[in-house]
Design an enzyme around this catalytic site. Structure first.
Site, mmCIF file in Angstrom:
data_model
loop_
_atom_site.group_PDB
_atom_site.id
_atom_site.type_symbol
_atom_site.label_atom_id
_atom_site.label_comp_id
_atom_site.label_asym_id
_atom_site.label_seq_id
_atom_site.Cartn_x
_atom_site.Cartn_y
_atom_site.Cartn_z
ATOM 1 C CE LYS A 165 11.119 -0.608 -6.171
ATOM 2 N NZ LYS A 165 10.665 0.512 -5.308
ATOM 3 N N GLY A 207 11.467 9.657 -2.633
ATOM 4 C CA GLY A 207 10.933 10.489 -1.561
ATOM 5 C C GLY A 207 11.014 11.983 -1.783
ATOM 6 C CB ALA A 241 11.675 6.874 -7.183
ATOM 7 N N GLY A 242 9.779 9.531 -6.712
ATOM 8 C CA GLY A 242 9.683 10.953 -7.009
ATOM 9 C C GLY A 242 8.296 11.478 -7.288
ATOM 10 C CG ASN A 285 6.090 4.277 0.403
ATOM 11 O OD1 ASN A 285 6.987 3.537 0.779
ATOM 12 N ND2 ASN A 285 5.167 4.688 1.265
ATOM 13 C CB THR A 286 7.309 9.524 -0.144
ATOM 14 O OG1 THR A 286 8.398 8.636 0.123
ATOM 15 C CG2 THR A 286 7.473 10.783 0.694
#
Length: 256
Positions: free
Chosen positions: A95, A156, A182-183, A204-205
């Protein structure tokens, strides 16, 4: 089934390994998510130790690892990190992340394209994290990237699909898998991405910082399944006017 380069995945949910309170929670959440591809920041692990606190449980879990170059600020740094990852982990999957601004963590399009071209030549399977820019995504595809990973919102931020209009264009024109990265903050964001036509999402977050990461991972797994099934079912067309679901006057005429 989702195919990227030489691998096939049943799950359309990819997960990250950062921000978890403990490695044990991380592994339990990954298992609950059903994810088969997990990103791993090279700067967070000791590649010389196979019993590293993060690396060891991931290897034991049997998931495919996707090392990332998070922390790299230039193409040169990213290429160096990629070579280290390939040597240490024995994988040519990568990645690609290059974000020079530590505050906003937005990907550098110029350096990302430059690094992607070099890494593809060296035999890497490159999945670049990039802005939701249809032109850039097409260029990354043309230089040989195995997929593109446009952002939904800043890393995040949990803001969701703030780039929805651009994502729709990217998805429509892509001939490689599109992974929204992301987001994504809640399962409904993930479902929406799959409904739009994205091939997968990376989360993830939203999982790691939840009060119950394992339960949240399970919720994302269900949302991905729902979004994919909804797309395959063929949603009805949108309309600017109301459309009655039953006759408005027929029953009155029948009674007359």
């Amino acid at each position: 089934m989702l195919r990227i380069a030489d691998k096939t995945f049943e799950s359309h949910l990819f997960t990250g390994t950062g921000k978890f309170a403990a490695p044990k929670v991380m592994v339990e959440a990954i298992r609950a998510s059903g994810s088969q591809l997990v990103t791993l920041a090279m700067k967070r692990v000791d590649l010389r130790q196979r019993n590293d606190a993060i690396l060891a449980p991931l290897l034991a879990a049997g998931v495919s690892l996707l090392p990332n170059t998070s922390g790299a600020k230039t193409a040169e740094e990213a290429v160096f990190a990629a070579r280290l990852a390939r040597e240490a982990l024995g994988t040519h999957w990568l990645k690609l992340e290059i974000h020079p601004d530590a505050r906003w963590l937005l990907p550098d399009p110029i350096e990302t394209l430059k690094a992607a071209e070099l890494l593809v030549r060296e035999g890497f399977v490159v999945l670049p994290y990039c802005g939701a820019d249809p032109v850039l995504c097409k260029r990354l595809e043309e230089v040989g990237c195995a997929a593109v990973m446009p952002l939904g919102a800043p890393i995040g931020s949990n803001q969701g699909l703030e780039t929805k209009a651009m994502l729709e264009i990217i998805i429509e024109q892509a001939t490689v898998p599109v992974v929204v990265d992301a987001g994504i903050g809640v399962p409904s964001h993930a479902a929406q991405a799959l409904e739009m036509g994205a091939d997968a999402v990376l989360v993830n977050t939203a999982i790691a910082v939840a009060d119950d990461p394992v339960a949240m991972a399970r919720a994302f797994r269900m949302a991905i399944d729902a979004g994919l099934l909804a797309r395959q079912a063929g949603p009805g067309a949108r309309s600017t006017q109301a459309q009655a679901t039953s006759p408005l006057t027929g029953f009155l005429e029948a009674l007359a």
